[in-house]
Design a protein around this motif. Structure first.
Motif: not given
Length: 169
Positions: A4-31
């Motif tokens: 159960q939950g509330k929706c947060h809506k986005f469009g088409n072609d949401v790429n992995t860099d929009y999901i988590i920007s490269g500027k963060y994923k190379f700085k830490t492995l802390d999820m």
């Protein structure tokens, strides 16, 4: 598996860099740290709006881009209950299941931002409580349900010492 939950809506072609920007994923492995930045390029306030169990809802080709597992892991650590989209990039879809993040292919045109959903993943039913609409989807195969119930592929292997064939896996 029911959610159960509330929706947060986005469009088409949401790429992995929009999901988590490269500027963060190379700085830490802390999820937990990465989770604070999920979807921020599309909605800078996304993380502060999420209540545990909420859903990301999108159009087609969600998760296109790189094959890194950080994207579904960061979504999962942001306390998102599931991602619903018209279609998923294949590698993102498999990474999501492997990391224990439920993903559901469905017609998302009947779902808007803020709608409240009840989802029965095994039964293949989504109830949009806000609009009093039932959306039928193809249930996930038993093997995927088992992997998700175990928290992902690695926890499933640890729990069962490999694939648990008694559970259809």
């Amino acid at each position: 598996m029911k959610y159960q939950g509330k929706c947060h809506k986005f469009g088409n072609d949401v790429n992995t860099d929009y999901i988590i920007s490269g500027k963060y994923k190379f700085k830490t492995l802390d999820m937990n740290e990465l989770a604070k930045h999920v979807m921020e390029d599309l909605d800078p306030d996304f993380y502060s709006k999420v209540t545990p169990g909420d859903f990301i809802v999108a159009g087609s080709n969600f998760g296109c881009g790189s094959s890194r597992e950080q994207a579904p892991l960061a979504i999962k650590h942001a306390n998102i209950g599931a991602v619903l989209a018209k279609s998923f990039a294949r590698i993102f879809y498999r990474n999501a299941i492997n990391t224990g993040l439920p993903v559901i292919e469905c017609d998302t045109d009947l779902i808007d931002a803020g709608d409240l959903l009840d989802i029965d993943l095994a039964g293949g039913v989504i109830i949009n409580k806000t609009k009093d609409i039932k959306i039928t989807v193809k249930p996930l195969p038993k093997v995927m349900i088992t992997i998700l119930n175990d928290g992902g592929l690695a926890p499933h292997f640890r729990k069962h010492g490999g694939f648990n064939f008694d559970q259809g896996v």
